[in-house]
Write an enzyme that holds these catalytic residues in place. Structure first.
Site, PDB file in Angstrom:
ATOM      1  N   ASP A 184       0.838  -1.201   0.000  1.00 45.29           N
ATOM      2  CA  ASP A 184       0.000   0.000   0.000  1.00 45.29           C
ATOM      3  C   ASP A 184       0.876   1.255   0.000  1.00 45.29           C
ATOM      4  O   ASP A 184       1.954   1.264   0.597  1.00 45.29           O
ATOM      5  CB  ASP A 184      -0.910  -0.013   1.233  1.00 45.29           C
ATOM      6  CG  ASP A 184      -2.098   0.907   1.055  1.00 45.29           C
ATOM      7  OD1 ASP A 184      -2.327   1.392  -0.069  1.00 45.29           O
ATOM      8  OD2 ASP A 184      -2.796   1.156   2.063  1.00 45.29           O
ATOM      9  N   HIS A 203       2.634   3.336  -8.996  1.00 43.91           N
ATOM     10  CA  HIS A 203       2.516   1.885  -9.237  1.00 43.91           C
ATOM     11  C   HIS A 203       3.754   1.369  -9.969  1.00 43.91           C
ATOM     12  O   HIS A 203       4.246   0.283  -9.670  1.00 43.91           O
ATOM     13  CB  HIS A 203       1.252   1.577 -10.039  1.00 43.91           C
ATOM     14  CG  HIS A 203      -0.020   1.897  -9.314  1.00 43.91           C
ATOM     15  ND1 HIS A 203      -0.252   1.492  -8.016  1.00 43.91           N
ATOM     16  CD2 HIS A 203      -1.122   2.602  -9.690  1.00 43.91           C
ATOM     17  CE1 HIS A 203      -1.451   1.930  -7.639  1.00 43.91           C
ATOM     18  NE2 HIS A 203      -2.002   2.604  -8.621  1.00 43.91           N
ATOM     19  N   LEU A 207      11.395 -20.245  -4.886  1.00 46.47           N
ATOM     20  CA  LEU A 207      10.377 -19.413  -4.228  1.00 46.47           C
ATOM     21  C   LEU A 207       8.990 -19.640  -4.831  1.00 46.47           C
ATOM     22  O   LEU A 207       8.809 -19.566  -6.047  1.00 46.47           O
ATOM     23  CB  LEU A 207      10.758 -17.931  -4.385  1.00 46.47           C
ATOM     24  CG  LEU A 207       9.732 -16.913  -3.864  1.00 46.47           C
ATOM     25  CD1 LEU A 207       9.653 -16.942  -2.342  1.00 46.47           C
ATOM     26  CD2 LEU A 207      10.070 -15.503  -4.349  1.00 46.47           C
TER      27      LEU A 207
HETATM   28  C1  IPE Z   1      -1.063   0.264  -4.120  1.00 42.76           C
HETATM   29  O1  IPE Z   1      -1.212   1.398  -3.372  1.00 42.76           O
HETATM   30  C2  IPE Z   1      -2.172  -0.741  -4.031  1.00 42.76           C
HETATM   31  C3  IPE Z   1      -2.682  -1.235  -5.339  1.00 42.76           C
HETATM   32  C4  IPE Z   1      -3.973  -1.411  -5.563  1.00 42.76           C
HETATM   33  C5  IPE Z   1      -1.780  -1.574  -6.446  1.00 42.76           C
HETATM   34  P1  IPE Z   1      -2.435   2.419  -3.473  1.00 42.76           P
HETATM   35  O2  IPE Z   1      -2.801   2.625  -4.892  1.00 42.76           O
HETATM   36  O3  IPE Z   1      -3.547   1.941  -2.588  1.00 42.76           O
HETATM   37  O4  IPE Z   1      -1.778   3.725  -2.871  1.00 42.76           O
HETATM   38  P2  IPE Z   1      -2.402   4.810  -1.901  1.00 42.76           P
HETATM   39  O5  IPE Z   1      -3.009   4.089  -0.735  1.00 42.76           O
HETATM   40  O6  IPE Z   1      -3.408   5.567  -2.690  1.00 42.76           O
HETATM   41  O7  IPE Z   1      -1.234   5.646  -1.493  1.00 42.76           O
HETATM   42 MG    MG Z   2      -4.107   2.345  -0.674  1.00 40.28          MG
END
Ligand code: IPE
Ligand code: MG
Length: 220
Positions: free
Chosen positions: A2, A19, A113
């Site tokens: 996150d 991302h 892995l």
């Molecule tokens: C990545 O973080 C999670 C995914 C869905 C790829 P976020 O997109 O939730 O990032 P924030 O929480 O808005 O910072």
């Molecule tokens: Mg998020």
């Protein structure tokens, strides 16, 4: 994983840039997981609730999944990584589905892995799916094993350590059955900033936690 969006926002960049940067962290962490002999790792990449995001972000993520499969395929094979997907990918485009299925199949003979990628994953729907599948196969009362054998994670052990980056202290419908006895590690670091050192700290935390599984082990 996150915090990608916030990482980008802090830099006045579009969310998708976060991302993309998050993909670097994935590569670093997979390398570290192999170095530390971690047998299984699961990445929560896209939840059933993520469909609520704007279509621009969803399309961007789908393109990133597709590009990553292409660009990382050789590394997966070279590093003996076995990929499995947790979640219902039937909703993705036929092209992405076949790219995912090819990678899963190609890597299925690997012995290193075990890398799970949770895609269109939600724990409640997984549990419901498992109950329904088990109930069709067996008459009468189901045992825990019947359900476990029908989860996406069938054949894998429960989760030992769950790491959530990005500052929120919640589980967001992730592996709810499999984390019943997991150690939970929450850190404020945003996923694109998550490093080998952060993983090591999480592993120290895990090592220093006495796991009791409901009994009195170690208590005087
Ligand atoms: C990545 O973080 C999670 C995914 C869905 C790829 P976020 O997109 O939730 O990032 P924030 O929480 O808005 O910072
Ligand atoms: Mg998020």
């Amino acid at each position: 994983m996150d915090g990608n969006g916030r990482w980008a926002k802090k830099r006045l960049l579009p969310r998708i840039a976060g991302h993309k940067k998050g993909l670097n962290s994935i590569q670093v962490i997979i390398k570290s997981a192999i170095n530390y002999n971690i047998p299984t790792a699961t990445l929560y990449a896209f939840s059933t609730e993520n469909w609520n995001r704007p279509s621009e972000e969803i399309n961007g993520l789908m393109n990133l999944f597709s590009d990553s499969i292409k660009s990382q395929r050789n590394k997966v094979i070279e590093n003996n990584i076995r990929v499995r997907v947790l979640g219902d990918i039937g909703i993705f485009t036929k092209k992405l589905q076949s790219e995912i299925k090819t990678l899963v199949k190609e890597s299925s003979i690997n012995t290193g892995l075990q890398l799970n990628i949770a895609l269109n994953y939600g724990a409640r729907s997984e549990i419901l799916m498992a109950v329904n599948k088990a109930a069709i196969k067996k008459k009468g009362a189901l045992l825990e094993k019947d359900l476990i054998d029908n989860l996406y994670t069938n054949g894998m052990p429960d989760v030992d350590l769950l790491i959530r980056t990005g500052g929120q202290r919640r589980l967001s419908n992730f592996l709810l059955w499999q984390i019943a006895y997991s150690e939970l590690y929450f850190i404020d670091t945003l996923w694109p900033d998550f490093s080998d050192k952060d993983l090591v700290n999480a592993l120290y935390f895990f090592q220093n936690t006495e796991r009791k599984f409901g009994n009195l082990k170690g208590e005087k």
